[in-house]
Design a protein around this motif. Structure first.
Motif, PDB file in Angstrom:
ATOM      1  N   TYR A  11       0.804  -1.217   0.000  1.00  0.00           N
ATOM      2  CA  TYR A  11       0.000   0.000   0.000  1.00  0.00           C
ATOM      3  C   TYR A  11       0.842   1.275   0.000  1.00  0.00           C
ATOM      4  CZ  TYR A  11      -3.729  -3.234   1.137  1.00  0.00           C
ATOM      5  OH  TYR A  11      -4.623  -4.274   1.102  1.00  0.00           O
ATOM      6  N   PHE A  12       2.166   1.131  -0.031  1.00  0.00           N
ATOM      7  CA  PHE A  12       3.046   2.289   0.080  1.00  0.00           C
ATOM      8  C   PHE A  12       3.936   2.447  -1.144  1.00  0.00           C
ATOM      9  CE2 PHE A  12       1.713   1.417   4.328  1.00  0.00           C
ATOM     10  CZ  PHE A  12       1.573   2.666   4.889  1.00  0.00           C
ATOM     11  N   LYS A  13       4.343   3.682  -1.343  1.00  0.00           N
ATOM     12  CA  LYS A  13       5.195   4.022  -2.475  1.00  0.00           C
ATOM     13  C   LYS A  13       6.373   4.842  -1.956  1.00  0.00           C
ATOM     14  CE  LYS A  13       5.071   6.378  -6.910  1.00  0.00           C
ATOM     15  NZ  LYS A  13       4.229   7.037  -7.903  1.00  0.00           N
ATOM     16  N   TYR A  34       4.971   7.115   1.257  1.00  0.00           N
ATOM     17  CA  TYR A  34       3.579   7.445   1.569  1.00  0.00           C
ATOM     18  C   TYR A  34       2.650   6.384   0.991  1.00  0.00           C
ATOM     19  CZ  TYR A  34       3.212   9.061  -3.264  1.00  0.00           C
ATOM     20  OH  TYR A  34       3.211   9.122  -4.622  1.00  0.00           O
ATOM     21  N   THR A  35       1.421   6.386   1.495  1.00  0.00           N
ATOM     22  CA  THR A  35       0.423   5.477   0.953  1.00  0.00           C
ATOM     23  C   THR A  35      -0.257   6.144  -0.238  1.00  0.00           C
ATOM     24  OG1 THR A  35      -1.499   4.103   1.425  1.00  0.00           O
ATOM     25  CG2 THR A  35      -1.401   6.206   2.557  1.00  0.00           C
ATOM     26  N   GLU A  36      -0.378   5.403  -1.307  1.00  0.00           N
ATOM     27  CA  GLU A  36      -0.981   5.952  -2.525  1.00  0.00           C
ATOM     28  C   GLU A  36      -2.496   5.927  -2.491  1.00  0.00           C
ATOM     29  OE1 GLU A  36       1.241   5.387  -6.460  1.00  0.00           O
ATOM     30  OE2 GLU A  36       1.380   3.461  -5.439  1.00  0.00           O
ATOM     31  N   ASP A  37      -3.062   4.953  -1.813  1.00  0.00           N
ATOM     32  CA  ASP A  37      -4.511   4.791  -1.807  1.00  0.00           C
ATOM     33  C   ASP A  37      -4.981   4.626  -0.362  1.00  0.00           C
ATOM     34  OD1 ASP A  37      -7.159   4.186  -2.191  1.00  0.00           O
ATOM     35  OD2 ASP A  37      -6.801   2.656  -3.712  1.00  0.00           O
ATOM     36  N   LEU A  38      -5.243   5.749   0.259  1.00  0.00           N
ATOM     37  CA  LEU A  38      -5.608   5.764   1.672  1.00  0.00           C
ATOM     38  C   LEU A  38      -6.906   5.011   1.944  1.00  0.00           C
ATOM     39  CD1 LEU A  38      -4.834   6.693   4.452  1.00  0.00           C
ATOM     40  CD2 LEU A  38      -5.778   8.930   3.928  1.00  0.00           C
ATOM     41  N   ASP A  39      -7.880   5.140   1.054  1.00  0.00           N
ATOM     42  CA  ASP A  39      -9.149   4.435   1.254  1.00  0.00           C
ATOM     43  C   ASP A  39      -8.962   2.920   1.266  1.00  0.00           C
ATOM     44  OD1 ASP A  39     -10.862   6.620   1.535  1.00  0.00           O
ATOM     45  OD2 ASP A  39     -11.043   6.858  -0.633  1.00  0.00           O
ATOM     46  N   THR A  40      -8.159   2.416   0.340  1.00  0.00           N
ATOM     47  CA  THR A  40      -7.913   0.972   0.281  1.00  0.00           C
ATOM     48  C   THR A  40      -7.134   0.500   1.503  1.00  0.00           C
ATOM     49  OG1 THR A  40      -7.903   1.094  -2.130  1.00  0.00           O
ATOM     50  CG2 THR A  40      -6.981  -0.890  -1.143  1.00  0.00           C
ATOM     51  N   LEU A  41      -6.151   1.287   1.929  1.00  0.00           N
ATOM     52  CA  LEU A  41      -5.407   0.943   3.144  1.00  0.00           C
ATOM     53  C   LEU A  41      -6.336   0.912   4.351  1.00  0.00           C
ATOM     54  CD1 LEU A  41      -2.737   0.374   4.648  1.00  0.00           C
ATOM     55  CD2 LEU A  41      -2.444   2.856   4.847  1.00  0.00           C
ATOM     56  N   LEU A  96       1.380   6.911   7.736  1.00  0.00           N
ATOM     57  CA  LEU A  96       0.880   7.088   6.374  1.00  0.00           C
ATOM     58  C   LEU A  96       1.920   7.706   5.450  1.00  0.00           C
ATOM     59  CD1 LEU A  96      -2.682   8.550   7.033  1.00  0.00           C
ATOM     60  CD2 LEU A  96      -2.042   6.173   6.583  1.00  0.00           C
ATOM     61  N   ALA A  97       2.762   8.584   6.007  1.00  0.00           N
ATOM     62  CA  ALA A  97       3.775   9.265   5.205  1.00  0.00           C
ATOM     63  C   ALA A  97       4.971   9.584   6.085  1.00  0.00           C
ATOM     64  CB  ALA A  97       3.219  10.539   4.604  1.00  0.00           C
ATOM     65  N   HIS A  98       6.148   9.566   5.459  1.00  0.00           N
ATOM     66  CA  HIS A  98       7.384   9.791   6.200  1.00  0.00           C
ATOM     67  C   HIS A  98       8.407  10.426   5.275  1.00  0.00           C
ATOM     68  CE1 HIS A  98      11.458   8.456   7.348  1.00  0.00           C
ATOM     69  NE2 HIS A  98      11.042   8.674   8.570  1.00  0.00           N
ATOM     70  N   LYS A 111       2.113  19.550   0.529  1.00  0.00           N
ATOM     71  CA  LYS A 111       2.548  18.582  -0.478  1.00  0.00           C
ATOM     72  C   LYS A 111       2.265  17.151  -0.006  1.00  0.00           C
ATOM     73  CE  LYS A 111       6.003  19.284  -3.150  1.00  0.00           C
ATOM     74  NZ  LYS A 111       7.286  19.514  -3.802  1.00  0.00           N
ATOM     75  N   ILE A 112       2.558  16.884   1.256  1.00  0.00           N
ATOM     76  CA  ILE A 112       2.337  15.543   1.807  1.00  0.00           C
ATOM     77  C   ILE A 112       0.845  15.214   1.854  1.00  0.00           C
ATOM     78  CG2 ILE A 112       2.529  14.155   3.915  1.00  0.00           C
ATOM     79  CD1 ILE A 112       5.240  15.614   4.390  1.00  0.00           C
ATOM     80  N   LEU A 113       0.040  16.131   2.369  1.00  0.00           N
ATOM     81  CA  LEU A 113      -1.401  15.876   2.474  1.00  0.00           C
ATOM     82  C   LEU A 113      -2.041  15.736   1.103  1.00  0.00           C
ATOM     83  CD1 LEU A 113      -2.433  18.177   5.463  1.00  0.00           C
ATOM     84  CD2 LEU A 113      -1.958  15.722   5.474  1.00  0.00           C
ATOM     85  N   ASP A 114      -1.562  16.494   0.123  1.00  0.00           N
ATOM     86  CA  ASP A 114      -2.080  16.356  -1.243  1.00  0.00           C
ATOM     87  C   ASP A 114      -1.755  14.985  -1.818  1.00  0.00           C
ATOM     88  OD1 ASP A 114      -3.208  18.861  -1.221  1.00  0.00           O
ATOM     89  OD2 ASP A 114      -1.601  19.814  -2.378  1.00  0.00           O
ATOM     90  N   LYS A 115      -0.539  14.503  -1.583  1.00  0.00           N
ATOM     91  CA  LYS A 115      -0.159  13.172  -2.078  1.00  0.00           C
ATOM     92  C   LYS A 115      -1.023  12.085  -1.446  1.00  0.00           C
ATOM     93  CE  LYS A 115       3.593  13.302  -4.756  1.00  0.00           C
ATOM     94  NZ  LYS A 115       3.751  12.585  -6.007  1.00  0.00           N
ATOM     95  N   LEU A 116      -1.366  12.287  -0.177  1.00  0.00           N
ATOM     96  CA  LEU A 116      -2.186  11.301   0.534  1.00  0.00           C
ATOM     97  C   LEU A 116      -3.663  11.388   0.141  1.00  0.00           C
ATOM     98  CD1 LEU A 116      -0.734  11.591   4.153  1.00  0.00           C
ATOM     99  CD2 LEU A 116      -0.456   9.665   2.574  1.00  0.00           C
TER     100      LEU A 116
END
Length: 144
Positions: A11-13, A34-41, A96-98, A111-116
């Motif tokens: 679930y992470f990229k 970060y996770t690409e698909d938060l809903d699926t995770l 979720l992101a690091h 930028k981080i919140l947009d990617k998530l």
């Protein structure tokens, strides 16, 4: 435990991303996970923990410290009978992101919140952070 980590890893990229550096106008490139698909995770977490995704409490945490900026997700049941662990337990919190060595600025956090795609979560959540981040986010909305 190792098998569980391998399952979650899908679930992470990881990518090279530019962020605002510590100096004025400085741009730095960092490894960003970060996770690409938060809903699926979130669906996966609820399934693994036997939670009804429509009746969970979610808290998204954002903080920096020890030269890293992280976004976490706490997933908990609204059912008090299932509350076996503290809210901050590793049984309830997932990163979720690091990203390492970037300051906690509006541009970096945005930028981080947009990617998530955190704003597109299908369930209600609350944002948990310190006053510095709240001020960064609030003041920036006044300047736009």
């Amino acid at each position: 435990m190792i098998e569980r980590k391998k399952t979650v890893k899908q679930y992470f990229k990881r990518e090279e991303t530019t962020f605002e550096g510590s100096s004025d106008g400085e741009v730095v490139t960092r490894h960003f996970i970060y996770t690409e698909d938060l809903d699926t995770l979130l669906d996966f977490i609820c399934f693994e923990r036997n939670l009804d995704k429509n009746s969970t409490k979610l808290a998204v945490g954002i903080d920096s410290g020890q030269k890293r900026l992280i976004v976490t997700l706490t997933v908990d049941s609204n059912d008090d009978d299932q509350a076996k662990f503290k809210d901050t337990s590793t049984q309830k919190v997932i990163i979720l992101a690091h990203v390492d060595d970037v300051p906690e600025t509006y541009l970096n956090v945005s930028k981080i919140l947009d990617k998530l795609n955190i704003h597109n979560l299908y369930v209600e959540y609350k944002l948990v952070s310190d006053l510095k981040l709240y001020n960064i986010m609030f003041i920036s909305t006044l300047l736009v």
